[in-house]
Design an enzyme around this catalytic site. Structure first.
Site, PDB file in Angstrom:
ATOM      1  N   ASP A 215      42.233 -11.650  73.723  1.00 21.74           N
ATOM      2  CA  ASP A 215      41.605 -12.765  74.086  1.00 21.74           C
ATOM      3  C   ASP A 215      42.356 -14.082  73.435  1.00 21.74           C
ATOM      4  OD1 ASP A 215      39.820 -10.601  73.599  1.00 21.74           O
ATOM      5  OD2 ASP A 215      38.074 -12.041  74.037  1.00 21.74           O
ATOM      6  N   THR A 216      42.740 -14.047  72.220  1.00 28.21           N
ATOM      7  CA  THR A 216      43.424 -15.179  71.626  1.00 28.21           C
ATOM      8  C   THR A 216      44.618 -15.432  72.260  1.00 28.21           C
ATOM      9  OG1 THR A 216      42.330 -14.587  69.546  1.00 28.21           O
ATOM     10  CG2 THR A 216      44.297 -15.995  69.622  1.00 28.21           C
TER      11      THR A 216
END
Length: 424
Positions: A215-216
């Site tokens: 996600d990051t």
């Protein structure tokens, strides 16, 4: 049932430098599912069925387009595959895939890569996030307003119930991201996100992580490329039965941050291929102008304080004009360096000397304005005191700041162009 093995997860070739087309709203009558919601699971035999049935009912009642739910099984060893198969057979618009290896990022990468829906999303099986935020999450993507949408537990309007341990870890993680990778989004790890498929097709080949840092990494790359990220405050209740191992995940995230930081600093990511074509914001401010103006103003405020302090310290020994020139020169060098990094996102040593020389040329404009204002003041009011001088210099600096911003944006740090006219 589809079993996806590692050979199917090999990244596609990185796209060429052509720009993304302008965003456009989806048609009101779309023949295929508009939204594909992926639910990644690993050994979730207890939560899977109530989650999918509740999600299916919610979408059927509130979502105005056709949709699909994809259960992405991360090599579960309990009854999860059997339950997923039954749900896919019973609920219209529900599918499932089974991966031979674990990893939330691997599940999302695989499910999103094979989906043809124009909007791709995912949520955690525990439904910690209130489903009422799902339509607000995907609406900006359907309308063509944004490229990515994320739920945030750290916005003012969010309602969050969780223990102090997870609260501290979450805030520390996002604070570390802001301080090391200079991100602007507020919550990287909330399990509630959506992305337009045309953007995902460009992003996914660039994202290396296949676990929790997925996600990051996706968000950082998208933000650095200038894509628009929409944040939605969510109501969120912590799941005490979380499968996340905090220590090992934190160490993996730190390694991911270091790897991604090196890739960005070394210019190894083809961010140009992710930028939108010119004209994406017809009738609005040029892309990034408002954000750059705010950051430039913040840097300018700090530089002005530094300048006034230096002027006050130097004036007794050097006189007004010399003190003004020296203080403005020192603050201008610091101002150019800060704006290079913080306002215009330029990193590394390439072009640093050229930028400083151009910044000094812009400094000459400020010097002419401030020195000229002092000369006019002393001509009109020879006995003007120190306070009057400071007020005059502040007014002249405001005018000089506006001119410097325009020079910095158009000349010192111009938006990089590529074939197809790409906007930053």
């Amino acid at each position: 049932m589809r079993t996806v093995r590692r050979s199917a997860l090999i990244d596609r070739p990185i796209p060429g430098p052509s720009a993304l087309p302008r965003r456009a709203p989806l048609p009101a009558h779309h023949p295929e599912p508009v939204l594909d919601v992926v639910v990644p699971v690993y050994n979730e035999e207890n939560d899977l069925e109530p989650c999918v049935r509740r999600l299916h009912a919610h979408l059927g009642e509130t979502f105005p387009y056709a949709f699909r739910i994809t259960i992405a099984d991360n090599a579960s060893t309990d009854a999860t595959p059997r339950i997923a198969a039954r749900l896919a057979a019973e609920l219209p618009g529900t599918d499932w895939i089974r991966l031979a290896e674990k990893g939330r990022g691997r599940a999302l990468h695989t499910a999103w890569s094979r989906s043809r829906a124009p909007v791709l999303a995912y949520l955690d099986v525990d439904l910690s996030t209130d489903l009422a935020a799902l339509l607000p999450l995907v609406a900006p993507l359907i309308s063509g307003h944004s490229d990515i949408a994320i739920g945030t537990r750290l916005a003012r309007g969010s309602q969050v119930v969780r223990g102090p341990k997870r609260e501290i870890i979450s805030r520390c993680y996002n604070g570390l991201l802001r301080s090391t990778l200079a991100v602007r989004f507020s919550d990287a790890q909330c399990g509630f996100k959506a992305v337009r498929r045309d953007v995902a097709e460009r992003l996914l080949p660039l994202v290396e992580d296949r676990e929790w840092f997925f996600d990051t990494e996706l968000l950082v790359i998208a933000e650095r490329a200038g894509l628009r990220i929409h944040e939605v405050p969510v109501d969120w209740v912590d799941d005490p039965d979380s499968r996340v191992h905090i220590l090992s995940t934190a160490l993996a995230d730190l390694r991911g941050m270091a790897r991604l930081g090196r890739a960005l600093a070394g210019g190894r990511l083809p961010l140009t291929a992710l930028r939108r074509r010119d004209g994406d914001l017809d009738g609005e401010l040029p892309a990034g102008l408002a954000r750059q103006a705010v950051r430039f103003a913040a840097v300018g405020a700090a530089s002005t304080l530094c300048y006034l302090l230096l002027y006050t310290l130097l004036r007794p020994a050097t006189g007004a004009q010399a003190a003004n020139g020296l203080a403005l020169l020192a603050s201008a060098i610091a101002n150019t360096a800060a704006n290079r990094r913080l306002t215009f996102g330029v990193r590394g040593r390439d072009g640093a000397l050229r930028h400083q020389l151009k910044g000094l040329a812009a400094f000459m404009v400020g010097l002419a304005l401030t020195s000229g204002s002092l000369a006019v003041l002393h001509h009109l009011a020879p006995g003007a005191g120190h306070r009057v001088e400071l007020v005059t210099l502040i007014a002249a600096n405001l005018a000089a700041t506006l001119l410097r911003f325009l020079l910095f944006r158009a000349w010192v740090f111009p938006a990089r162009r590529t074939t197809g006219s790409v906007s930053p």
